[in-house]
Enzyme design. Sequence first.
Site, PDB file in Angstrom:
ATOM      1  N   LEU A   1      73.025  13.968   7.579  1.00 30.77           N
ATOM      2  CA  LEU A   1      71.569  13.853   8.176  1.00 30.77           C
ATOM      3  C   LEU A   1      70.799  12.775   7.298  1.00 30.77           C
ATOM      4  CD1 LEU A   1      70.537  17.691   8.796  1.00 30.77           C
ATOM      5  CD2 LEU A   1      71.698  16.316  10.475  1.00 30.77           C
TER       6      LEU A   1
ATOM      7  N   ARG B   1      57.946  10.810   0.278  1.00 28.67           N
ATOM      8  CA  ARG B   1      57.749  10.997  -1.020  1.00 28.67           C
ATOM      9  C   ARG B   1      58.432   9.945  -2.164  1.00 28.67           C
ATOM     10  NH1 ARG B   1      59.583  17.159  -0.413  1.00 28.67           N
ATOM     11  NH2 ARG B   1      60.850  16.168   1.172  1.00 28.67           N
TER      12      ARG B   1
ATOM     13  N   TYR C   1      77.961 -24.874 -22.456  1.00 33.40           N
ATOM     14  CA  TYR C   1      78.098 -24.319 -21.033  1.00 33.40           C
ATOM     15  C   TYR C   1      79.338 -25.006 -20.469  1.00 33.40           C
ATOM     16  CZ  TYR C   1      77.723 -24.510 -16.144  1.00 33.40           C
ATOM     17  OH  TYR C   1      77.956 -24.460 -14.637  1.00 33.40           O
TER      18      TYR C   1
HETATM   19  C1  UD1 Z   1      65.909  20.617   3.695  1.00 35.00           C
HETATM   20  C2  UD1 Z   1      66.224  21.880   4.106  1.00 35.00           C
HETATM   21  C3  UD1 Z   1      65.946  22.996   2.808  1.00 35.00           C
HETATM   22  C4  UD1 Z   1      66.843  22.876   1.814  1.00 35.00           C
HETATM   23  C5  UD1 Z   1      66.978  21.225   1.316  1.00 35.00           C
HETATM   24  C6  UD1 Z   1      68.139  20.877   0.530  1.00 35.00           C
HETATM   25  C7  UD1 Z   1      65.456  21.985   6.325  1.00 35.00           C
HETATM   26  C8  UD1 Z   1      64.287  22.498   7.286  1.00 35.00           C
HETATM   27  N1  UD1 Z   1      65.006  22.421   5.074  1.00 35.00           N
HETATM   28  O1  UD1 Z   1      64.937  20.514   3.019  1.00 35.00           O
HETATM   29  O2  UD1 Z   1      66.098  24.345   3.340  1.00 35.00           O
HETATM   30  O3  UD1 Z   1      66.696  23.616   0.561  1.00 35.00           O
HETATM   31  O4  UD1 Z   1      67.072  20.359   2.535  1.00 35.00           O
HETATM   32  O5  UD1 Z   1      67.989  19.567   0.061  1.00 35.00           O
HETATM   33  O6  UD1 Z   1      66.377  21.620   6.962  1.00 35.00           O
HETATM   34  N2  UD1 Z   1      66.657  14.153   8.076  1.00 35.00           N
HETATM   35  C9  UD1 Z   1      66.777  13.798   9.242  1.00 35.00           C
HETATM   36  N3  UD1 Z   1      65.859  13.829  10.520  1.00 35.00           N
HETATM   37  C10 UD1 Z   1      64.673  14.405  10.491  1.00 35.00           C
HETATM   38  C11 UD1 Z   1      64.138  15.109   8.987  1.00 35.00           C
HETATM   39  C12 UD1 Z   1      65.138  14.695   8.009  1.00 35.00           C
HETATM   40  O7  UD1 Z   1      67.897  13.169   9.570  1.00 35.00           O
HETATM   41  O8  UD1 Z   1      63.998  14.656  11.433  1.00 35.00           O
HETATM   42  C13 UD1 Z   1      67.269  14.138   6.940  1.00 35.00           C
HETATM   43  C14 UD1 Z   1      66.895  13.535   5.871  1.00 35.00           C
HETATM   44  O9  UD1 Z   1      67.136  11.996   6.017  1.00 35.00           O
HETATM   45  C15 UD1 Z   1      67.396  14.113   4.736  1.00 35.00           C
HETATM   46  C16 UD1 Z   1      67.872  15.519   5.246  1.00 35.00           C
HETATM   47  O10 UD1 Z   1      67.629  15.379   6.712  1.00 35.00           O
HETATM   48  O11 UD1 Z   1      68.421  13.481   4.361  1.00 35.00           O
HETATM   49  C17 UD1 Z   1      67.130  16.589   4.454  1.00 35.00           C
HETATM   50  O12 UD1 Z   1      65.594  16.306   5.075  1.00 35.00           O
HETATM   51  P1  UD1 Z   1      64.461  16.277   3.858  1.00 35.00           P
HETATM   52  O13 UD1 Z   1      63.047  16.213   4.403  1.00 35.00           O
HETATM   53  O14 UD1 Z   1      64.796  15.935   2.677  1.00 35.00           O
HETATM   54  O15 UD1 Z   1      64.329  17.955   3.921  1.00 35.00           O
HETATM   55  P2  UD1 Z   1      64.028  18.928   2.599  1.00 35.00           P
HETATM   56  O16 UD1 Z   1      62.515  19.400   2.487  1.00 35.00           O
HETATM   57  O17 UD1 Z   1      64.820  18.484   1.356  1.00 35.00           O
HETATM   58 MG    MG Z   2      65.554  16.885   0.838  1.00 31.09          MG
END
Ligand code: UD1
Ligand code: MG
Length: 459
Positions: free
Chosen positions: A8, A15, A366
């Site tokens: 993902l 942030r 050089y």
């Molecule tokens: C997420 C988990 C959390 C976990 C943490 C570990 C969820 C809801 N929460 O939180 O339980 O402890 O990871 O690091 O899954 N992404 C997408 N599409 C979206 C949103 C996010 O592809 O619509 C991807 C982001 O690019 C990222 C990953 O999913 O690589 C996680 O998303 P992020 O927003 O970082 O979630 P966390 O708040 O870290």
């Molecule tokens: Mg994350």
Amino acid sequence: MNTFAVILAAGKGKRMKSSKPKVLHEVLGKPMLQYAIDAVKRLNPKKIIVVVNTGAEEIKKRINDEKITFVLQKELLGTGNALLEAKKEIDSSDGTIVVLNGDSPLIRAETLKKLLSNHRKYKNALSFLSFTDENLSGYGRIFRDQNSRVIGIVEDKHTTEAQKKEFKELNAGVYAMQSEALSNLGKLKINSSSGEYYLTDIVKLMSDKGDKVEAYDCPAEEVRGVNTRLELHQVTEVLNKRVISKLMEDGVTFIDPQTSFVHTSVSIGKDSVIYPSTYIEGNTVIGKECVIYPGARIFNSKLGNKVTIKDNTVIEESKIGDGSQIGPFAHLRPHSSIGRNAKIGNFVEIKKSAIGDGTKASHLSYLGDAVIGKDVNIGAGTITCNYDGDRKHTTVIGSGVFIGSDTQIVAPVNIGKGAYVAAGATVTKDVPSNALAISRTKQENIKDWAIKRKERVKS
Ligand code: UD1
Ligand code: MG
């Protein structure tokens, strides 16, 4: 049974406060996303699917790997929606899907393998990695019932203080699930406060149905997610420590591991000594018994054995033979190759040149687009004038040549073996072997000139 990997990587990474997609931010010279890709490749998956949205084109271009299937998540509706988008590319009904976040570069392939083997051994419907670290915030929290059965994951921001005290296990964001589990994604409800579909909510859905859901503890260090610049730094620190510890185990001395930065693809031979404030990058190979002094940056280069790189030297995409000394304050630009026991000294810049064994260019020169033989002495202040304003030209200097100081060699030009070039020459014509090239106006000494001048000034 087929394995599919889904990474993902669509999130905005708000942030990070960056115009660059979060997963392309680099940790020791490699985009974060690449670490996840490299780790899942070791599972030999049938397909690797990367879900993208923010900066999709930039990500595809940077990763540039035909083994990856990129899927566009049209709207950033959360991790649950991201996996739902990836589902269309999963063309097997009895596969295992490994899902991980693209922002967690410390995950090891061994840990993924262990998760997968536990998942299969215990015939779970869904398995995921958990860890505990009281100092971290922002992670989902794992809820269990009185019998210790996993019953759900609740995101940090939706957890009360009391719940935080009771449930200390955190979600690493790394999952293995059977393809049937994907059918739950359609049933996820949008979280009203964040407007996202949480992948983590399938844990409750499945657990309520009685599906076998298990969490497996893993080292906290491996699952650090990067959401902020501070976390990017922390992850870099951990990875750098990992790389340097392994090198130290294999017999390399680091005077101060905290200020040396070594990329994961670097190799360094036994009994080499690395001083503080050094950067060893890309696919650099350093031989045995080398010494790298402070302030050196070495990128994609190959150093033989017993090579010394003195202080504040930059070496880019170059080769250096055994026993040679480079620096201090030298710059080897791409495609330079230095022979054995050569010496490239203070303030010498070399570009796209081959320098023979035993040749010395000790000061202020050089040398560009040059082919220089063995045992040549390049005097201080020698310049190859390789550029005529339109094109670059080659200088060829045979073995055993002596070039005096402050010499300009206007390319294209050939200086034959064993020739001498007198100090201060401007060489514009070929020099035959063993000849002396001299090009300067004859010196004249005017007797008592200074005394006469003083008298002139007085009167
Ligand atoms: C997420 C988990 C959390 C976990 C943490 C570990 C969820 C809801 N929460 O939180 O339980 O402890 O990871 O690091 O899954 N992404 C997408 N599409 C979206 C949103 C996010 O592809 O619509 C991807 C982001 O690019 C990222 C990953 O999913 O690589 C996680 O998303 P992020 O927003 O970082 O979630 P966390 O708040 O870290
Ligand atoms: Mg994350």
